[in-house]
Design a protein around this motif. Structure first.
Motif, PDB file in Angstrom:
ATOM      1  N   PHE A   1       0.831  -1.199   0.000  1.00 27.30           N
ATOM      2  CA  PHE A   1       0.000   0.000   0.000  1.00 27.30           C
ATOM      3  C   PHE A   1       0.869   1.255   0.000  1.00 27.30           C
ATOM      4  N   ASN A   2       0.331   2.297  -0.597  1.00 23.97           N
ATOM      5  CA  ASN A   2       0.982   3.596  -0.557  1.00 23.97           C
ATOM      6  C   ASN A   2      -0.108   4.666  -0.560  1.00 23.97           C
ATOM      7  N   ALA A   3       0.081   5.698   0.234  1.00 23.28           N
ATOM      8  CA  ALA A   3      -0.883   6.799   0.269  1.00 23.28           C
ATOM      9  C   ALA A   3      -0.134   8.121   0.224  1.00 23.28           C
ATOM     10  N   ASP A   4      -0.639   9.010  -0.607  1.00 22.66           N
ATOM     11  CA  ASP A   4      -0.111  10.376  -0.689  1.00 22.66           C
ATOM     12  C   ASP A   4      -1.231  11.339  -0.324  1.00 22.66           C
ATOM     13  N   PHE A   5      -0.883  12.340   0.461  1.00 24.51           N
ATOM     14  CA  PHE A   5      -1.870  13.303   0.949  1.00 24.51           C
ATOM     15  C   PHE A   5      -1.516  14.703   0.451  1.00 24.51           C
ATOM     16  N   LYS A   6      -2.516  15.385  -0.106  1.00 25.80           N
ATOM     17  CA  LYS A   6      -2.368  16.790  -0.467  1.00 25.80           C
ATOM     18  C   LYS A   6      -3.391  17.563   0.347  1.00 25.80           C
ATOM     19  N   ILE A   7      -2.888  18.485   1.153  1.00 29.29           N
ATOM     20  CA  ILE A   7      -3.774  19.253   2.017  1.00 29.29           C
ATOM     21  C   ILE A   7      -3.650  20.722   1.657  1.00 29.29           C
ATOM     22  N   ASP A   8      -4.766  21.313   1.278  1.00 28.18           N
ATOM     23  CA  ASP A   8      -4.834  22.735   0.932  1.00 28.18           C
ATOM     24  C   ASP A   8      -5.928  23.354   1.798  1.00 28.18           C
ATOM     25  N   LYS A   9      -5.519  23.927   2.903  1.00 28.36           N
ATOM     26  CA  LYS A   9      -6.434  24.469   3.909  1.00 28.36           C
ATOM     27  C   LYS A   9      -7.358  23.354   4.383  1.00 28.36           C
ATOM     28  N   ASN A  10      -8.636  23.407   4.040  1.00 31.43           N
ATOM     29  CA  ASN A  10      -9.587  22.386   4.481  1.00 31.43           C
ATOM     30  C   ASN A  10      -9.846  21.313   3.430  1.00 31.43           C
ATOM     31  N   ASN A  11      -9.305  21.502   2.240  1.00 32.38           N
ATOM     32  CA  ASN A  11      -9.505  20.529   1.170  1.00 32.38           C
ATOM     33  C   ASN A  11      -8.376  19.503   1.181  1.00 32.38           C
TER      34      ASN A  11
ATOM     35  N   ILE B   1      -6.742   4.975  -6.515  1.00 30.43           N
ATOM     36  CA  ILE B   1      -7.922   5.822  -6.445  1.00 30.43           C
ATOM     37  C   ILE B   1      -7.550   7.122  -5.740  1.00 30.43           C
ATOM     38  N   ILE B   2      -8.304   8.152  -6.077  1.00 25.91           N
ATOM     39  CA  ILE B   2      -8.089   9.462  -5.467  1.00 25.91           C
ATOM     40  C   ILE B   2      -9.393   9.865  -4.780  1.00 25.91           C
ATOM     41  N   GLY B   3      -9.268  10.154  -3.506  1.00 23.69           N
ATOM     42  CA  GLY B   3     -10.429  10.575  -2.725  1.00 23.69           C
ATOM     43  C   GLY B   3     -10.346  12.048  -2.378  1.00 23.69           C
ATOM     44  N   GLU B   4     -11.502  12.682  -2.346  1.00 24.30           N
ATOM     45  CA  GLU B   4     -11.596  14.096  -1.992  1.00 24.30           C
ATOM     46  C   GLU B   4     -12.366  14.233  -0.684  1.00 24.30           C
ATOM     47  N   PHE B   5     -11.796  15.013   0.213  1.00 22.79           N
ATOM     48  CA  PHE B   5     -12.378  15.187   1.543  1.00 22.79           C
ATOM     49  C   PHE B   5     -12.330  16.662   1.929  1.00 22.79           C
TER      50      PHE B   5
ATOM     51  N   GLN C   1      -6.890  15.876  -0.588  1.00 18.50           N
ATOM     52  CA  GLN C   1      -6.914  14.894  -1.664  1.00 18.50           C
ATOM     53  C   GLN C   1      -5.971  13.756  -1.265  1.00 18.50           C
ATOM     54  N   VAL C   2      -6.482  12.530  -1.327  1.00 15.44           N
ATOM     55  CA  VAL C   2      -5.702  11.364  -0.927  1.00 15.44           C
ATOM     56  C   VAL C   2      -5.621  10.410  -2.108  1.00 15.44           C
ATOM     57  N   LYS C   3      -4.391  10.053  -2.456  1.00 20.25           N
ATOM     58  CA  LYS C   3      -4.165   9.071  -3.508  1.00 20.25           C
ATOM     59  C   LYS C   3      -3.757   7.772  -2.827  1.00 20.25           C
ATOM     60  N   LEU C   4      -4.583   6.729  -2.986  1.00 17.65           N
ATOM     61  CA  LEU C   4      -4.307   5.433  -2.378  1.00 17.65           C
ATOM     62  C   LEU C   4      -3.959   4.441  -3.489  1.00 17.65           C
ATOM     63  N   ASN C   5      -2.751   3.870  -3.394  1.00 17.86           N
ATOM     64  CA  ASN C   5      -2.272   2.881  -4.358  1.00 17.86           C
ATOM     65  C   ASN C   5      -2.156   1.527  -3.686  1.00 17.86           C
ATOM     66  N   VAL C   6      -2.544   0.491  -4.419  1.00 15.67           N
ATOM     67  CA  VAL C   6      -2.382  -0.876  -3.929  1.00 15.67           C
ATOM     68  C   VAL C   6      -1.794  -1.715  -5.058  1.00 15.67           C
ATOM     69  N   LEU C   7      -0.772  -2.474  -4.704  1.00 18.19           N
ATOM     70  CA  LEU C   7      -0.132  -3.406  -5.638  1.00 18.19           C
ATOM     71  C   LEU C   7      -0.236  -4.799  -5.033  1.00 18.19           C
ATOM     72  N   VAL C   8      -0.760  -5.730  -5.822  1.00 19.25           N
ATOM     73  CA  VAL C   8      -0.871  -7.119  -5.385  1.00 19.25           C
ATOM     74  C   VAL C   8      -0.257  -7.990  -6.463  1.00 19.25           C
ATOM     75  N   GLY C   9       0.671  -8.844  -6.064  1.00 23.49           N
ATOM     76  CA  GLY C   9       1.241  -9.796  -7.010  1.00 23.49           C
ATOM     77  C   GLY C   9       2.530  -9.327  -7.627  1.00 23.49           C
ATOM     78  N   SER C  10       2.925 -10.066  -8.671  1.00 20.78           N
ATOM     79  CA  SER C  10       4.214  -9.826  -9.312  1.00 20.78           C
ATOM     80  C   SER C  10       4.199 -10.449 -10.700  1.00 20.78           C
TER      81      SER C  10
END
Length: 137
Positions: A35-45, A70-74, A47-56
Motif C-alpha cells: 500500500f501507498n498513500a499520498d496526501f495533499k492538504i490545501d487548507k480544508n480541502n 484511487i483518489i479521494g476528496e475530503f 486529496q488522498v491518492k491510495l495505491n495498492v499493488l498485489v502480485g508480481s
C-alpha cells in the motif's frame, strides 16, 4: 456534521497482468499487498491518492499482478473536531480507511473478471496501521 467529510472518489488507474512465469503446480500462492498513500492538504480541502499493488510478474508463486489507484476528496472542518485527535491523525487514519473498501472492491472485481483464478479479496485490515509499518521499514 463530522470533522471529516468524504466528498467523492475517482479511479485513476487499474491494471491486471497475467504472470507468464506462474507455476500452476505451486501449492501456495504468495500474494502480499503493498500500500501507498499520498496526501495533499490545501487548507480544508484534502486529496488522498491510495495505491495498492498485489502480485508480481516475476515470482512463479504469483498468478498475476494487479495495481489500483484511487483518489479521494475530503473536506476537514476544524470546528467540528470535538476530540483531542490531531488534524493530521484524523486525515491519515480516516481517509485511507474510507477509501480502502473501494480498492478492495475494484481488485476483487478485476481478479474475478480474469476468469482464470479465484477472486482475490484483500483482507479486512487497519490500512492506516499497515501504511505506518511499511513506512518504518
Amino acid at each position: 456534521m463530522a470533522a471529516l467529510e468524504f466528498k467523492n472518489y475517482i479511479v485513476n488507474d487499474v491494471s491486471y497482468i497475467k504472470n507468464k512465469y506462474f507455476d500452476n503446480s505451486e501449492k501456495r500462492i504468495n500474494l502480499r499487498p503493498v500500500f501507498n498513500a499520498d496526501f495533499k492538504i490545501d487548507k480544508n480541502n484534502i486529496q488522498v491518492k491510495l495505491n495498492v499493488l498485489v502480485g508480481s510478474l516475476e515470482d512463479k508463486k504469483v498468478p498475476f499482478k494487479v495495481e489500483c489507484e484511487i483518489i479521494g476528496e475530503f473536506i476537514y472542518d476544524e470546528d467540528q473536531n470535538d476530540t483531542e485527535i490531531s488534524k493530521e491523525t484524523i486525515i491519515k487514519n480516516n481517509t485511507v480507511a474510507i477509501l480502502y473498501p473501494y480498492v478492495r472492491q475494484l481488485i476483487a472485481s478485476i481478479t474475478q473478471q480474469s476468469n482464470e483464478y479465484p477472486t482475490y479479496i484483500l483482507p479486512t485490515i487497519n490500512v492506516a496501521r499497515v501504511l505506518e509499518k511499511q513506512n518504518k521499514k
